[in-house]
Design an enzyme around this catalytic site. Sequence first.
Site, PDB file in Angstrom:
ATOM      1  N   GLU A   1      64.737 -39.118  73.978  1.00  0.00           N
ATOM      2  CA  GLU A   1      65.809 -40.013  73.555  1.00  0.00           C
ATOM      3  C   GLU A   1      66.115 -41.138  74.549  1.00  0.00           C
ATOM      4  O   GLU A   1      66.513 -42.223  74.148  1.00  0.00           O
ATOM      5  CB  GLU A   1      67.100 -39.206  73.316  1.00  0.00           C
ATOM      6  CG  GLU A   1      67.071 -38.309  72.104  1.00  0.00           C
ATOM      7  CD  GLU A   1      67.249 -39.075  70.799  1.00  0.00           C
ATOM      8  OE1 GLU A   1      67.344 -40.320  70.848  1.00  0.00           O
ATOM      9  OE2 GLU A   1      67.272 -38.446  69.745  1.00  0.00           O
TER      10      GLU A   1
ATOM     11  N   SER B   1      96.810  17.528  60.875  1.00  0.00           N
ATOM     12  CA  SER B   1      96.817  18.541  61.938  1.00  0.00           C
ATOM     13  C   SER B   1      96.348  17.992  63.277  1.00  0.00           C
ATOM     14  O   SER B   1      96.187  18.766  64.229  1.00  0.00           O
ATOM     15  CB  SER B   1      95.913  19.716  61.535  1.00  0.00           C
ATOM     16  OG  SER B   1      96.418  20.358  60.378  1.00  0.00           O
TER      17      SER B   1
END
Length: 681
Positions: free
Chosen positions: A83, A343
Amino acid sequence: MTRRIAAILTLLLVTFCVGAALWVDEWIDRTELPPLTLETGVEVLDRDGDLLRAYTVENGRWRLPVSYDAVDPGFIDMLVAFEDRRFWSHPGVDIRAFARAAWQRVAHGRVVSGGSTLTMQVARLLEDSGTGAWGGKLRQIRLALALERHLTKEEILTLYLHLAPYGGNIEGVRAATLTWFGTEPHRLTAAQSALLVALPQAPSSRRPDRFPEAAEIARNRVLSRAVRYTNLTETEIAWARAEPIPTERRAFPALAAHLADRAITERPTRGTHHLTLDADLQAQMERLAAGAIADLGLQMSAAIMVMDHETGALLASVGSPDYTDRGREGFVDMTQAVRSPGSALKPLIYGLAFDAGLLHPETLVEDRPISIAGYAPENFDQLFRGEVTASEALQLSLNIPAVTLLSEIGPHQMLAAMGRADMQFDLPVGEEPGLAIALGGIGTRMEDVMRLYAGIARGGVAAPYHWRTGEAPEAGQRILSETAAWYLGDVLADVIPPPNAPRVGLSFKTGTSYGHRDAWAFGFDGRYVIGIWMGRADGASVPGAFGSDLSAPLLFEAFSRIGDQLVPRPAPPPGALTLSNAQLPITLRRFDPAADLADTGGPEISFPPEGAVLAWQPGLPIIARVADGTPPFTWLWNGAPLAVGWHDREVPLDDIGLGFGELTVIDADGLAQRRAVEIAP
């Protein structure tokens, strides 16, 4: 004369150039910069910094935070090479690149290459300006020059790494690598780097999931230039060309979705949340939960929690098998839902009874029909087993012995112990706690029950429970004595495991709430605690659902995912009595709630009196005294021996700690008396 004119013209030209330069310099300085602090999606990370879940920014775009150092250097090199080869040296605008682009346009009659630098691209992305209009291009030049004056080259590239478009709603290199490769950007192949360089040039027409051929052509073009301008060899480029193009978008990680939502709700302004979870373990537990309910109907759900009780850190939290499944109400976090524990709280009752000197694991208790103030509990199978040991009663989860014990201890004592475990609980509005809480007649959360079992697992002291890294609290209060906690672990290790599960000595307890609405299992070894819940999120009954049948097998499977071997539990503490029933003191051989030990004619504790509050001071022992009875005496504190074979009628109460406790004296004839006292600072 000619020389004079030439000199004047030269002076004018220099003056003009200097003035122009000064004007341009001032023009750049006057540039109004757009906001340089970018909005990024909130991210939730695990204990090692791995991504658990990410969130989008405005308009549903994926843009995640990323630092310059967190990106593969090979990608940076390839990006600059393709680029903007003079990026590291130009001031934001590359005059040579502009001149080349202009000449090529004139020579070829079309655009062959662009003159935009990476800094100019950042300027365009910051302001979302167009690329073709001269006004927009001039603005990009001005902003690029200004950016170079305010930022370093690395900071400019960091902006590009956040803003570059990669197709659809994907912005920034980190979102791109997760979307197209399912990985973080710190380590990329040459082929992956090349694709990421090519995509921002035409993100819509080069999307790999829609236009794989165009994406491949563009990628290979980048690779061709990489041969000339990077350190990649021809062989490496050939391998990169052969690498297939990804053709599907990958979903962003969404692990621990419920806990991630909770973290953000609690601290909405924080951008990054660091949790104690282990991403790999979390993923395993989520798969395990999904598999467990796959064949159980469209409305069944499940939840799993894994905790390191040594550190108190939460390692996995599965609130439902599928966060997005509306049929199962998957959005409901069942680790936080208030439900009946069934329980699952019974071990606490037995632990308190051990501490109160009422029981030893080998003490015989009665399992027969009872009625206490009109409350007549029954066992789950509606059978009565007569006389059993306390260990057997807890292992079989018998209701009647648990209720009988709670009647002797008192419901308020149980709630106080739950409070010491840092548990939250709900009672029916306007009602006092009753004996039904022994069987699950109380509302609490899975997270709270995990705290209780973690406390039991770590010797009776509440764990420093936490799920954010760096925020571990100090260890909590003592819930039970070390001896009582060890008794519980030892008893629960002998519970019969589910079919096909190895008998590995895992200490575990199951629970089933009234109406089969909740099936629970909690277990621990020497380091980990795991909790399982199964049922329906809407609280509807699931006929035939039992914790032992549904949740216990899942518990054992979850432990197998942590490691091949259980971490051994600690050895018995000094106060533990590993005796048979026949070897126990007479008063511990059989639990008889109707007996009044004060009226036996045996020993009588003359000091301290019942309910006394004794002040503890360093260096000054607290002395207990006994009258009557036959020496030698055995003194117990919360069921643990203080002195054995003691002939003196006075005994120092050393190292018993602060808080409430039960002092017991037993004489040579096996007769005993108890006193409830408090040791205060």
